[in-house]
Design an enzyme around this catalytic site. Sequence first.
Site, PDB file in Angstrom:
ATOM      1  N   TRP A 195      -3.613  -1.878  -1.400  1.00 18.97           N
ATOM      2  CA  TRP A 195      -3.576  -3.150  -2.128  1.00 18.97           C
ATOM      3  C   TRP A 195      -4.049  -4.171  -1.102  1.00 18.97           C
ATOM      4  O   TRP A 195      -3.333  -4.511  -0.168  1.00 18.97           O
ATOM      5  CB  TRP A 195      -2.148  -3.484  -2.585  1.00 18.97           C
ATOM      6  N   LYS A 212       3.376  -2.335  -7.596  1.00 19.49           N
ATOM      7  CA  LYS A 212       4.755  -2.196  -8.053  1.00 19.49           C
ATOM      8  C   LYS A 212       5.770  -2.801  -7.111  1.00 19.49           C
ATOM      9  O   LYS A 212       6.771  -3.398  -7.528  1.00 19.49           O
ATOM     10  CB  LYS A 212       5.072  -0.712  -8.256  1.00 19.49           C
ATOM     11  N   CYS A 267       0.862  -1.186   0.000  1.00 15.74           N
ATOM     12  CA  CYS A 267       0.000   0.000   0.000  1.00 15.74           C
ATOM     13  C   CYS A 267       0.893   1.229   0.000  1.00 15.74           C
ATOM     14  O   CYS A 267       2.101   1.129   0.141  1.00 15.74           O
ATOM     15  CB  CYS A 267      -0.875   0.008   1.250  1.00 15.74           C
ATOM     16  N   GLU A 288      10.223 -13.569 -19.786  1.00 17.97           N
ATOM     17  CA  GLU A 288       9.893 -12.163 -19.526  1.00 17.97           C
ATOM     18  C   GLU A 288       8.819 -11.650 -20.483  1.00 17.97           C
ATOM     19  O   GLU A 288       7.881 -10.957 -20.077  1.00 17.97           O
ATOM     20  CB  GLU A 288      11.160 -11.301 -19.615  1.00 17.97           C
ATOM     21  N   LYS A 324       5.221 -10.161 -19.257  1.00 20.74           N
ATOM     22  CA  LYS A 324       4.722  -8.825 -19.628  1.00 20.74           C
ATOM     23  C   LYS A 324       3.309  -8.927 -20.209  1.00 20.74           C
ATOM     24  O   LYS A 324       2.408  -8.179 -19.861  1.00 20.74           O
ATOM     25  CB  LYS A 324       5.667  -8.135 -20.630  1.00 20.74           C
ATOM     26  N   ARG A 344       1.638   1.635  -5.998  1.00 22.50           N
ATOM     27  CA  ARG A 344       1.876   0.668  -4.929  1.00 22.50           C
ATOM     28  C   ARG A 344       0.622  -0.124  -4.588  1.00 22.50           C
ATOM     29  O   ARG A 344       0.705  -1.149  -3.903  1.00 22.50           O
ATOM     30  CB  ARG A 344       2.376   1.374  -3.672  1.00 22.50           C
ATOM     31  N   ASN A 365       0.743   0.087   5.992  1.00 23.83           N
ATOM     32  CA  ASN A 365       1.222  -0.728   4.863  1.00 23.83           C
ATOM     33  C   ASN A 365       1.942  -1.929   5.460  1.00 23.83           C
ATOM     34  O   ASN A 365       2.909  -1.762   6.198  1.00 23.83           O
ATOM     35  CB  ASN A 365       2.206   0.084   4.002  1.00 23.83           C
ATOM     36  N   GLY A 366       1.457  -3.126   5.187  1.00 19.71           N
ATOM     37  CA  GLY A 366       2.075  -4.330   5.749  1.00 19.71           C
ATOM     38  C   GLY A 366       1.003  -5.315   6.175  1.00 19.71           C
ATOM     39  O   GLY A 366      -0.156  -5.203   5.769  1.00 19.71           O
ATOM     40  N   HIS A 412       8.239 -31.711 -25.056  1.00 21.47           N
ATOM     41  CA  HIS A 412       7.934 -32.576 -23.909  1.00 21.47           C
ATOM     42  C   HIS A 412       6.607 -32.203 -23.260  1.00 21.47           C
ATOM     43  O   HIS A 412       6.370 -32.500 -22.093  1.00 21.47           O
ATOM     44  CB  HIS A 412       9.080 -32.498 -22.895  1.00 21.47           C
ATOM     45  N   GLU A 442       0.840  -9.848 -17.424  1.00 18.36           N
ATOM     46  CA  GLU A 442       0.640  -8.793 -16.423  1.00 18.36           C
ATOM     47  C   GLU A 442      -0.309  -7.690 -16.875  1.00 18.36           C
ATOM     48  O   GLU A 442      -1.130  -7.211 -16.107  1.00 18.36           O
ATOM     49  CB  GLU A 442       1.965  -8.109 -16.124  1.00 18.36           C
TER      50      GLU A 442
HETATM   51  C1  AGP Z   1       7.334  -7.161 -13.091  1.00 12.31           C
HETATM   52  O1  AGP Z   1       6.820  -6.480 -14.146  1.00 12.31           O
HETATM   53  C2  AGP Z   1       6.518  -7.149 -11.880  1.00 12.31           C
HETATM   54  N1  AGP Z   1       6.196  -5.857 -11.479  1.00 12.31           N
HETATM   55  C3  AGP Z   1       7.059  -8.004 -10.755  1.00 12.31           C
HETATM   56  O2  AGP Z   1       7.191  -9.309 -11.220  1.00 12.31           O
HETATM   57  C4  AGP Z   1       8.401  -7.562 -10.173  1.00 12.31           C
HETATM   58  O3  AGP Z   1       9.427  -7.818 -11.059  1.00 12.31           O
HETATM   59  C5  AGP Z   1       8.653  -8.324  -8.873  1.00 12.31           C
HETATM   60  O4  AGP Z   1       7.621  -8.002  -7.978  1.00 12.31           O
HETATM   61  C6  AGP Z   1      10.009  -7.987  -8.274  1.00 12.31           C
HETATM   62  O5  AGP Z   1      10.065  -6.651  -7.923  1.00 12.31           O
HETATM   63  P1  AGP Z   1      11.465  -5.996  -7.539  1.00 12.31           P
HETATM   64  O6  AGP Z   1      12.368  -6.063  -8.720  1.00 12.31           O
HETATM   65  O7  AGP Z   1      11.114  -4.594  -7.160  1.00 12.31           O
HETATM   66  O8  AGP Z   1      12.004  -6.771  -6.382  1.00 12.31           O
END
Ligand code: AGP
Length: 608
Positions: free
Chosen positions: A74, A603, A2, A481, A485, A27, A100-101, A504, A488
């Site tokens: 969040w 994020k 958050c 990756e 993307k 966040r 936050n937590g 496989h 996500e």
């Molecule tokens: C990637 O696009 C995501 N936002 C997520 O997988 C991210 O890479 C992951 O949470 C790790 O975050 P960090 O690099 O800030 O540790």
Amino acid sequence: MCGIIGYVGAREAAPILVDGLHRLEYRGYDSAGVAVQNGAGVEVVKLAGRVAALRGQLVHEPVHGTSGIAHTRWATHGAPTTVNAHPHRDCRGDIALVHNGIIENADALRAALEAQGHHFVTETDTETVAHLIEDAAGDTLEARVIAALAHVEGTYGLAVMSATEPGKIVVARQGSPVLLGIGDDELFVASDASAVLEHTRSVVYLDDGDIAVLTRGGYSVLDRESHVQLREVDDVAWDLAQIELGGYPHFMLKEICEQPETVRATLRGRLLPERGTARLNGLNLTPDDCRAVQRVVILACGTSWHSGLVGRELIEDLAGIPVQVEYASEYRYRRPLPLPGTLAIAVSQSGETADTLEAMRAARAAGARVVGIVNVVGSTIAREAQGGIYLHAGPEIGVASTKAFTSQIVALALLGLYLGRERGLSEERGRELVCRLIQLPQLVARALELEPQVRTLAERFATSPNALYLGRGVNFPVALEGALKLKEISYIHAEGYPAAEMKHGPIALIDENMPVVFVAPKDQVYGKVCSNMQEVKARRGRIVAVTSEGNGDLSALAEAQLCVPATLPLLSPVLTTIPLQLLAYHIAVLRGCDVDRPRNLAKSVTVE
Ligand code: AGP
């Protein structure tokens, strides 16, 4: 996960708090709220939805006062509803707090408090803290907060206000990032610097266990025995323009297009062409330390884990050190084995990912030397590691990581070069790698010129329900990756796979409706990848091939071919990633998705 913010000063608090929430929205963005002390008490306005909706609500329901706290959420405990939105209160409505937590023993605390007659109105873990403070003994709010937190297990960055002590905010940190913003005759508290940057660059990063007290008269930092702690005032290097859209429709596209500059920034001042090596002063690894490394463990999550996989190829090839790449969330709960001679590398854009932080702490406890590859300056991983490499990629606001990924690979290449040159890598090979690294920024700029082609391609695949990404060797992580993307931000189910593994199992998924994206630059396995393309073609899969210039015409096999500039195979992931970032972006835009705030994501994952 958050975002929290607080303000004490002479100005109207509400607009400052809402602007700050807007900056913190990456966040978490499922609900938001604000609490302001208006002289008669504490007034709260909150709702399920975005910060923009809260701003609208405050037009109809204005709150006036010069101190307040606010939150963008969040959800972890309790659905994202108006009732569960922060701030939370005690029974009498004296206390208001944002958090936050995760309060891990919330259920037990709640049961005990309800047995004492407390009335709970939300499903959240956080509300227990408000009732604990209500119950706690102490002459001041900070004394009551300290007494209350003695019962709490878990992680928190929280800010608290009380109607009985107007103009005071008490802040506590345990496991979640919190900083203070030191302005002219005004003070801020926030989850990260982006929320205070338009007011001040002077920040104080709080450590675990810190309690801060903010009033118009100034601030103090205390420990849990109320002893005053001295904390440094740091200067934030970013500027406001870096956290603005700058004319782009989305932060993700802006950050994709920034990569020639961000790759250059990661390299700046770190290459020694004459000696064919790298200079990484922040790493605190002497040549003897480099020679003493017997193995490397890379700890990371998500996109950072993917760059870690590329890092394995780079470090094993350049330095000849065995590398294991670990999902931090799994590694932290495995039986800790002694790690003498081990270099543990925590890779994290935010520097706050809870699993990566805890995995780094576990590796250190097991005897490893720990370093960080981090983008956010002053973040917890950066401050706790024994050395590190900052990416200098600037703030990454888009939830889907892009520029941090390419800069992480460049940083890992620099690390591989530095270790390698201390362990026998020839000056000649070192010089060649330095030369190729210097060329990278302009090659990235050329790869970005593929955008119009990618946008057209996106139209053909925007309605696909699935997609498969395949690659080999150092480009297998790029396939992972690319798939991440797309998942996500467009919510299309996509999977990345080693191309040879396809036979496989996943090959069963292939028919005329399945897009298959091959990452196939010119390298030692290119021929093998072409055979895999043949296998997909034979089952009428729709092939998109990301290749390197000079690879010849693949139109007989592929529906589309995207050619990136050629470079050293080990560095090719920095280029082959670009069209995949653009493809995911344009498909998500065509599907009307919220590219910068994809559903259910945040994020920086500061909770488990
Ligand atoms: C990637 O696009 C995501 N936002 C997520 O997988 C991210 O890479 C992951 O949470 C790790 O975050 P960090 O690099 O800030 O540790």
